[in-house]
Scaffold this active site. Structure first.
Site, PDB file in Angstrom:
ATOM      1  N   PRO A   8      82.694  91.096  35.717  1.00 31.52           N
ATOM      2  CA  PRO A   8      83.384  90.096  36.539  1.00 31.52           C
ATOM      3  C   PRO A   8      82.494  88.905  36.875  1.00 31.52           C
ATOM      4  O   PRO A   8      81.393  89.085  37.383  1.00 31.52           O
ATOM      5  CB  PRO A   8      83.718  90.884  37.807  1.00 31.52           C
ATOM      6  N   TRP A  17      74.109  94.106  35.849  1.00 33.57           N
ATOM      7  CA  TRP A  17      75.335  94.868  35.681  1.00 33.57           C
ATOM      8  C   TRP A  17      75.168  96.067  34.750  1.00 33.57           C
ATOM      9  O   TRP A  17      75.689  97.145  35.003  1.00 33.57           O
ATOM     10  CB  TRP A  17      76.424  93.930  35.169  1.00 33.57           C
ATOM     11  N   TRP A  59      75.922  94.045  43.573  1.00 29.48           N
ATOM     12  CA  TRP A  59      75.782  94.654  42.248  1.00 29.48           C
ATOM     13  C   TRP A  59      76.427  96.043  42.232  1.00 29.48           C
ATOM     14  O   TRP A  59      76.860  96.511  41.182  1.00 29.48           O
ATOM     15  CB  TRP A  59      74.314  94.784  41.848  1.00 29.48           C
ATOM     16  N   GLN A  87      71.719  90.201  32.462  1.00 28.87           N
ATOM     17  CA  GLN A  87      72.446  91.310  33.094  1.00 28.87           C
ATOM     18  C   GLN A  87      71.811  92.664  32.820  1.00 28.87           C
ATOM     19  O   GLN A  87      72.297  93.685  33.302  1.00 28.87           O
ATOM     20  CB  GLN A  87      73.900  91.348  32.607  1.00 28.87           C
ATOM     21  N   LYS A 104      66.008  75.676  29.589  1.00 34.12           N
ATOM     22  CA  LYS A 104      67.102  76.255  30.342  1.00 34.12           C
ATOM     23  C   LYS A 104      67.943  75.122  30.934  1.00 34.12           C
ATOM     24  O   LYS A 104      67.421  74.124  31.399  1.00 34.12           O
ATOM     25  CB  LYS A 104      66.511  77.097  31.466  1.00 34.12           C
ATOM     26  N   LYS A 139      71.526  71.887  36.508  1.00 34.77           N
ATOM     27  CA  LYS A 139      72.083  70.609  36.938  1.00 34.77           C
ATOM     28  C   LYS A 139      70.983  69.695  37.447  1.00 34.77           C
ATOM     29  O   LYS A 139      71.054  68.480  37.265  1.00 34.77           O
ATOM     30  CB  LYS A 139      73.151  70.836  38.002  1.00 34.77           C
ATOM     31  N   ASP A 158      84.230  88.949  40.708  1.00 33.61           N
ATOM     32  CA  ASP A 158      83.183  89.422  41.594  1.00 33.61           C
ATOM     33  C   ASP A 158      83.202  88.485  42.802  1.00 33.61           C
ATOM     34  O   ASP A 158      83.062  87.279  42.641  1.00 33.61           O
ATOM     35  CB  ASP A 158      81.836  89.324  40.869  1.00 33.61           C
TER      36      ASP A 158
END
Length: 1042
Positions: free
Chosen positions: A46, A559, A519, A555, A592, A595, A85
């Site tokens: 999610p 997750w 988590w 993740q 990476k 913004k 999530d």
RNA sequence: GGGCCCGUAGCUUAGAUCGGUUGGAGCAACCGGCUGAUAACCGGUAGGUCGAGAGUUCAAAUCUCUCCGGGCCCA
């Protein structure tokens, strides 16, 4: 069938197809039509809709969609439940900003109920952007019935699982050292502190700890004097050497290596020397006695983290104020002395400095130590120190009470279950993830925050009873409470306000105030999405374990871990069978995307310009899924131009002619075996492609699958098959060969579109809709995946074509080399090859004729007329045989005439070389035979085939060349006059008399090729378009008229 | 600070499991050709210290070690 647009407009096509899918509920049908088939179980990781989707999210969604569409077309039934999530600190921070709340006190004052209400609203702030992105890239996901972690049902399932942990005695209360802001009264998460590091200059002091019952001191070093109050041990490195010295009349113990640095230039006497290990358990006298710990304290412990980079090699240990300290403390069962209050000041018992903020007390503590003669030096030390990003206060590392899940108790099961999982890429299984699992720490579960799943633990307020319970369902809670309402929301503050009576003593119970780590929420998705075990037990059982999950590399310990952790302690089973870990999306310069760096590429711009298919194809084909992928518009644009437009234009070409000829795909279907060799060949290539794609998809090497498709479309299909088919489509009447070509093209377009529909769902649907005939499924995404057919593969034909293509290629290079242009016909080529090859290539010689523009092609076996044979040493042979001599042998061979060596090997069967006065006997085993052309011949050769060009140009051939020149120019004039392909013209050509005579013979040909009603040779040509041309030295005037 | 992944031509990459003749392609560049075949096609040219160094070996892009650079995760 309709004529498609000349120019491919991705945005227009994709919007139209999108509408078609919605109007006809294609997504729903694609799931329902597979009902009852073998399921392929997927679980959506999610996302949180609290922020805008990022290019990385686009990649995960594209890859998930590719795999799911692929599995769907392969006949699997796949539920694609979306998930959101919704809990966690980022949400709270957003809301705090919005409401202008500075800290936790401000939240309490504002009201937890109202605050959480705002959080709930904020969670779906960008849902619209997510839904739109998901739809635009065509990630088919059931977003109408998602699982949402904030729902009562979801929370109830999570509670149930926590109760399971409780019953298994895995839930306990302990300490965790966290960066803590004393002003805001809150612990900070790692991502919060990472933005708040600053280089600061702190006092660093060298402190003397008196050794118990012995003369001398341990010399320790610290930058946080305020923690000395809570000191309980000193740590040394187990294997590093330490020395006892006399310096300025004092006896000190410190690291030998550090002494050399710190006491450089000073005189000192070394009294003794030992390793750290020998110092273990040596007791010392505490600096302060404010604490009277129950456990044994104030002795030397061993720790690997003690560094020789700075300090004295002896580290003061205060378990309450450092993670390493805490870990060592647990190992040695040290007391946790915590003489600092939550507001960052010293408590009452620290009489000297009570009420002072600890950092402000540093100078006073230093002065005090100095006065007692316990200080041996002060230095300024600049280092990175974390500050609160909100209020800029220096953070304190602080042991906070926390609830834990004892994952260390199920470590073996974790390892066992992890070994059942197929990891892509495989190195993660035993690498990053395996290391993490093998060294698993207990899971710090609780968060002292507001917006999250409340910890369902209640403790009796009666101190004597102190009974604690873990609630596992709403029903239980209802039964224990006196005031449970009809409508409820399991978040704070509702759960805290319920009046619960202790089942033992009937006194009121108080809930532990924390919420849990989000988590844990997402890691519960595999059962909580079904509200298991309260509902849908069969749905849960059918969908566990999961076949496939896929998320980005970050993740791994997020997750992927939380799913495995929860599944392991609940069911002792691996929760997912296959996990595809995706690389990160970086910018053009491999940085990476963020913004703040302004290197962020907005996916919607690319979707507008190049379209979702180009974007998808780029992401799929650029790199292995687990490698990081650079993302920038230019790259997607290249993909569009190179692959998608070639594909589209091939389709355009086919449909244009098929419509012109009123081709009907359902009529007069010719069996493959009756079709031309070119058609049989492309079919064979296509079925090879089917196999290749399926093979790569099995191992998630989607980039290899995509590249195989690219090669097929661009090289085999467009640049060879279609190019070679042009001529037969230009013929006016419907010849069997032409019909066979149309059927073949049609089948390829249908099959190819099905093959790559999971990759690029829009353009394939667009073509399919135009090409499909009655009786075929409504959408390409309702089709089965094209099946590989062994009969369609003709290895010999493919090999022959390979040879032909290679021959043509080298023939063209040859023409270029000898400078005879392609438009000049040449009389003959001779192909030298074995009878066998002749058999496989002869049926295809017409291709050579046309491609090389020659009149005849003849075969022969003997090349001796044209060829010279030489030998080449086999280094892989000579190396092992002669070892270090091989180099000299190689050297000696370089000066030999290789053709003569060949002759020698033929006649004498050996070659004798003298190397360093030694005779070396080489036989034909040591050489490869290589053929070269004699230089006087125009020769091109590939592997076992050689081709010789006869380069004589006769007047007839000269005339034919000129005819081709004229045709080309008339064609370009037709184009210039914007005539349609089928338009007829009258052509007038002005030529010199002698040339005109030579051209008479070619008049008919020119007429046909240029779709002219008539071709006239005249003095001064007229027409709607007239042009003067120079063909080499020849001046020609041409006029055309529609 | 620790662990893991990656580094091949200006760009995208193949080759690395299992060392073997001259490291293949595509895009871009340049030269030439062709074109009712498109953002196309065909031929050619140039472009590589295979991140650096060392080691093992008759032989290293490939195996080993160290270092450098990028990234991720954890401190």
């Amino acid at each position: 069938m309709q004529t498609p647009q000349q120019k491919y407009n991705p945005k227009e096509v994709e919007e139209r197809i999108q509408k078609f899918w919605v109007d006809h509920a294609i997504f729903k049908k694609s799931i329902e039509q597979r009902k009852g088939n073998k399921p392929f179980i997927f679980l959506e990781g999610p996302p949180t809709a609290n922020g805008l989707p990022h290019p990385g999210h686009v990649l995960t969604r594209v890859m998930k969609d590719l795999i799911l569409r692929y599995q769907t077309m392969n006949g699997h039934y796949i539920l694609r439940k979306a998930g959101w999530d919704t809990h966690g600190l980022p949400v709270e921070i957003e809301v705090e900003k919005k409401l202008g709340l500075a800290d936790k006190q401000a939240i309490e004052k504002y009201g937890v109920a109202k605050f959480n209400e705002e959080c709930k609203k904020s969670v779906f702030r960008y849902e619209h952007a997510w839904v739109e992105m998901t739809q635009r890239i065509a990630f088919w996901l059931d977003m109408d019935t998602p699982y949402i972690t904030l729902k009562n049902e979801y929370i109830e399932s999570v509670w149930w699982s926590l109760q399971q942990a409780w019953k298994k005695k895995l839930l306990y209360r302990g300490h965790k050292v966290v960066p803590y802001c004393p002003r805001c009264g809150t612990a900070l998460s790692t991502h919060e502190i990472s933005q708040g590091y600053k280089v600061v200059e702190d006092p660093s002091i060298f402190v003397k700890f008196k050794i118990k019952n012995e003369e001398g001191y341990f010399l320790a070093w610290t930058t946080t004097p305020w923690t000395l109050i809570s000191n309980v041990a000193l740590a040394v490195h187990p294997t590093e050497p330490y020395i006892k010295i006399r310096s300025n009349g004092e006896i000190l113990i410190l690291s030998e290596q550090r002494a050399a640095v710190l006491l450089k230039g000073q005189e000192y006497e070394i009294l003794d020397r030992f390793t750290g290990k020998e110092l273990e358990h040596t007791e010392y006298e505490p600096l302060f006695t404010y604490a009277s710990p129950e456990k044994k304290a104030w002795f030397v412990v061993l720790a690997d983290f003690v560094t020789m980079e700075d300090g004295t090699g002896i580290v003061h240990i205060a378990p309450a104020f450092g993670e390493d300290d805490y870990t060592v403390g647990r190992a040695y069962d040290l007391p946790v002395v915590q003489l600092v209050k939550l507001d960052g000041t010293f408590p009452e018992e620290v009489t000297l400095w009570r009420g002072q903020f600890v950092k402000d007390a540093d100078p006073n503590i230093i002065q005090y130590l100095e006065e007692r003669g316990l200080l041996s030096g002060i230095k300024k030390h600049s280092h990175e120190y974390p500050f609160c990003w909100r209020c800029d206060s220096p953070l304190l590392y602080y042991a906070m009470e926390s609830w834990f899940i004892a994952m260390s108790k199920v470590q073996e099961s974790l390892v066992k279950n992890n070994n059942q999982i197929a990891w892509y890429p495989p190195h993660l299984q035993q690498g990053r993830f395996g290391d993490f699992i093998r060294d698993v720490k207990d899971w710090a579960l609780s968060r002292d925050r507001y917006w999250g799943t409340p910890l369902p633990i209640w403790t009796c307020s009666n101190k004597k009873c102190n009974h604690a319970i873990c609630i596992g369902s709403v029903q239980e809670l209802r039964e224990l409470s006196t005031d449970f309402p009809e409508k409820y929301d399991l978040h704070k503050p509702f759960v805290d306000e319920l009046i619960i009576h202790c089942p033992k003593c009937n006194q009121q119970m108080i809930r532990e105030k924390e919420v849990i780590d989000c988590w844990y929420d997402s890691g519960s998705a595999f059962f909580a999405q079904w509200h298991y075990p309260f509902e849908n037990t069969d749905l849960f059982k059918e969908n566990y374990p999961i076949d496939f999950i896929s998320e980005a590399l970050d993740q791994t310990r997020g997750w992927f871990y939380s799913l495995l952790a929860i599944s392991t302690f609940l069911f002792d089973k691996n929760p997912y069978k296959t996990v595809l870990t995706l690389g990160l999306v970086l910018d053009k310069d491999n940085q990476k995307m963020s913004k703040s760096k302004k290197n962020y590429v907005d996916p919607t711009i690319i979707l507008d310009h190049e379209g979702a298919d180009a974007l998808r194809w780029y992401l799929i084909s650029a790199n292995a899924p687990w490698m990081s992928t650079r993302f920038y518009e230019e790259a997607v644009k290249d993909t569009l131009g190179k692959f998608l437009l070639t594909y589209w234009n091939s389709y355009n070409f086919f449909t244009t002619y098929a419509i012109l000829d009123s081709f009907d795909a359902t009529q007069k279907i010719i069996p493959l075996s009756k079709r031309g060799l070119l058609d049989q060949w492309i079919m064979s290539r296509f079925h090879h492609l089917l196999m290749t794609v399926q093979d790569h998809m099995k191992t998630f090497e989607t980039h290899k699958a995509a590249r195989a498709v690219e090669n097929f479309v661009i090289d085999d299909f467009s640049n060879w098959y279609l190019r070679r088919s042009r001529k037969r489509l230009w013929v006016e009447e419907m010849t069997p060969d032409k019909l066979s070509g149309y059927h073949t093209m049609y089948e390829i377009f249908i099959g190819l579109s099905q093959l790559i529909a999971p990759f690029i769902p829009f353009i394939t649907e667009e073509m399919y809709q135009n090409l499909k005939t009655p009786g075929m499924p409504e959408s390409i995404h309702l089709c089965d995946y094209p099946a590989f057919e062994k009969n369609a593969v003709n290895e010999e034909l493919e090999k022959g074509m390979d040879q032909i293509r290679a021959l043509v290629e080298s023939g063209r290079a040859l023409r270029s080399k000898i400078n005879i242009k392609g438009r000049h016909p040449l009389p003959a080529v001779t192909v030298i090859c074995s009878k066998e090859i002749e058999k496989s290539t002869k049926p295809l010689v017409d291709l050579i004729k046309e491609e090389l523009n020659v009149k005849t092609v003849t075969f022969a076996q003997d090349s001796s007329r044209f060829m010279i044979k030489t030998v080449k040493p086999k280094y892989s042979h000579l190396g092992p045989k002669y070892k270090e001599k091989a180099k000299h042998i190689t050297h000696a061979l370089e000066t030999q005439d290789l053709h003569q060596l060949y002759e020698q090997l033929q006649t004498k069967k050996e070659v004798v070389l003298v190397v360093n006065d030694e005779q070396i006997h080489l036989t034909s085993d040591d050489f490869d035979v290589v053929e070269h052309e004699k230089e006087q011949y125009a020769k091109a050769s590939i592997q076992d085939i050689t081709l010789f060009l006869d380069t004589t140009i006769t007047p007839e051939l000269e005339a034919e060349g000129l005819a081709r020149e004229l045709i080309r120019r008339i064609q370009s004039m037709r184009k210039e006059a914007s005539l349609a392909v089928e338009d007829r013209i009258v052509t007038e050509i002005g030529l010199e008399p002698s040339t005109q005579k030579a051209m008479e013979k070619w008049k008919e040909h020119i007429k046909e090729e240029t779709r002219s009603k008539s071709v006239l040779f005249v003095q001064t040509p007229s027409g709607m378009l007239q042009k003067k041309w120079m063909i080499d030295d020849l001046s020609v005037e041409i006029g055309i008229q529609k």
